[in-house]
Design a protein around this motif. Structure first.
Motif, PDB file in Angstrom:
ATOM      1  N   THR A  28       0.827  -1.204   0.000  1.00 49.76           N
ATOM      2  CA  THR A  28       0.000   0.000   0.000  1.00 49.76           C
ATOM      3  C   THR A  28       0.867   1.263   0.000  1.00 49.76           C
ATOM      4  OG1 THR A  28      -1.683  -1.168   1.273  1.00 49.76           O
ATOM      5  CG2 THR A  28      -1.833   1.241   1.218  1.00 49.76           C
ATOM      6  N   ASP A  29       0.507   2.206  -0.870  1.00 50.98           N
ATOM      7  CA  ASP A  29       1.155   3.523  -0.934  1.00 50.98           C
ATOM      8  C   ASP A  29       2.635   3.437  -1.282  1.00 50.98           C
ATOM      9  OD1 ASP A  29      -1.256   4.713  -0.172  1.00 50.98           O
ATOM     10  OD2 ASP A  29      -0.769   4.528   1.959  1.00 50.98           O
ATOM     11  N   LEU A  30       3.049   2.393  -1.984  1.00 51.65           N
ATOM     12  CA  LEU A  30       4.445   2.269  -2.405  1.00 51.65           C
ATOM     13  C   LEU A  30       4.505   2.174  -3.918  1.00 51.65           C
ATOM     14  CD1 LEU A  30       7.413   1.992  -1.473  1.00 51.65           C
ATOM     15  CD2 LEU A  30       7.122  -0.484  -1.717  1.00 51.65           C
ATOM     16  N   GLU A  31       5.368   3.003  -4.492  1.00 49.36           N
ATOM     17  CA  GLU A  31       5.508   3.054  -5.948  1.00 49.36           C
ATOM     18  C   GLU A  31       6.986   2.954  -6.298  1.00 49.36           C
ATOM     19  OE1 GLU A  31       5.204   6.729  -9.014  1.00 49.36           O
ATOM     20  OE2 GLU A  31       3.352   6.290  -7.912  1.00 49.36           O
ATOM     21  N   ILE A  32       7.316   2.107  -7.262  1.00 48.38           N
ATOM     22  CA  ILE A  32       8.689   1.994  -7.730  1.00 48.38           C
ATOM     23  C   ILE A  32       8.983   3.149  -8.687  1.00 48.38           C
ATOM     24  CG2 ILE A  32      10.339   0.546  -8.984  1.00 48.38           C
ATOM     25  CD1 ILE A  32       8.625  -1.877  -8.149  1.00 48.38           C
ATOM     26  N   THR A  33      10.125   3.790  -8.484  1.00 46.56           N
ATOM     27  CA  THR A  33      10.497   4.920  -9.329  1.00 46.56           C
ATOM     28  C   THR A  33      11.878   4.700  -9.944  1.00 46.56           C
ATOM     29  OG1 THR A  33      10.834   7.318  -9.422  1.00 46.56           O
ATOM     30  CG2 THR A  33      11.511   6.204  -7.400  1.00 46.56           C
TER      31      THR A  33
END
Length: 308
Positions: free
Chosen positions: A28-33
């Motif tokens: 939840t609320d984690l995005e790979i950048t």
């Protein structure tokens, strides 16, 4: 920390695998950048991140994929970035490495392989591990797991830590303070270093300390800095060390002209005693990320001043 999208940047030897595992985890609320300037979390192999932290201006937390983080410590002494490592997953692998080579040595398995190739039938006398005494430098999760595994094979096991305090749920027959290292070495048949790299552990195994050994098997699965390399060569010559099994070195890869390569009393392995398997690392990260989101203290936090 809630209601905020955290952005994680991957800097490992296997970014594709880590990306796949993180996507499967759907945290939840984690995005790979792939944008260093917006990353708040860095999942990294410490050597790859050295000298790069200033190009991560929003970074708040580094999750190392290794247990050893000494390469990164100098870069973190003047900022507030949190650093965590991975613990509790290497004991099995280290135990397999140490006990595997120990059995091979005392039961002469390599000799029989060579004899087979030449059709030589030549039994050799051997001794049981039940007659041996192992000394483990470092009584943390790795040292304790190794102690339990060695004890199950009948070895007598002693440990060395900073204060000589017994370890819960670990089968050490005796614990020595680091100041008692010479006395501990005198009683050992097998010496295993599992210690981290700190000012107190650098060149701990030197001319003075190795002089207390008597034909021991010496394993280094901690850090290369723990052994004075010339002192080890001299200890082999003086029969203080019968054979050294080295999994870590001061400079890696080991240089082509290094004397260790051609010394028959030294076994060189390329830092493979205990690898970080991505699946295990991500399991640890998932737990820590939940702590991070909920505002709790991170597990496996590294004390920057101590270096571990």
């Amino acid at each position: 920390m809630n209601n905020f999208t955290h952005k994680i940047y991957l800097l490992t030897e296997d970014d594709q695998k880590y990306q796949q595992l993180l996507e499967q985890a759907q945290l939840t609320d984690l995005e790979i950048t792939t944008n260093k300037s917006e990353a708040t979390i860095l999942l990294a192999a410490p050597p790859k991140a050295v000298g790069m932290l200033e190009i991560f201006p929003k970074l708040e937390w580094i999750q190392s994929v290794y247990a050893g983080v000494d390469a990164l410590i100098p870069d973190l002494t003047s900022n507030s970035i949190e650093l965590t490592n991975v613990k509790g997953i290497f004991g099995q692998l280290i135990a397999e490495y140490v006990l595997g080579f120990t059995l091979q040595h005392y039961r002469h398995f390599q000799d029989y392989k060579a004899n087979q190739e030449q059709q030589i039938w030549s039994p050799k006398p051997y001794s049981s591990l039940a007659d041996k005494r192992m000394l483990i430098l470092g009584t943390g999760s790795i040292g304790s797991y190794l102690a339990n595994s060695a004890h199950s094979l009948g070895l007598s096991v002693s440990g060395v830590n900073s204060r000589g305090i017994p370890v819960k749920n670990a089968k050490f027959d005796a614990i020595y303070r680091i100041q008692e290292l010479p006395a501990a070495l005198q009683e050992a048949d097998i010496v295993v270093n599992t210690l981290p790299d700190t000012p107190a552990t650098q060149k701990l195994l030197n001319h003075q300390t190795l002089a207390h050994c008597h034909n021991v098997l010496l394993f280094n699965v901690g850090r290369g800095s723990a052994i004075d390399e010339q002192a080890l060569l001299d200890a082999i010559q003086h029969q203080q060390v019968e054979h050294a099994f080295l999994g870590v070195f001061e400079v890696e890869p080991l240089e082509k002209n290094h004397p260790f390569w051609h010394n028959s009393a030294i076994t060189v392995t390329p830092h493979i005693a205990a690898l970080s398997f991505p699946e295990q690392v991500i399991d640890i990260f998932k737990d820590n990320y939940q702590r991070w989101r909920d505002g709790f203290q991170l597990a496996n936090s590294v004390d920057i001043e101590k270096g571990y």
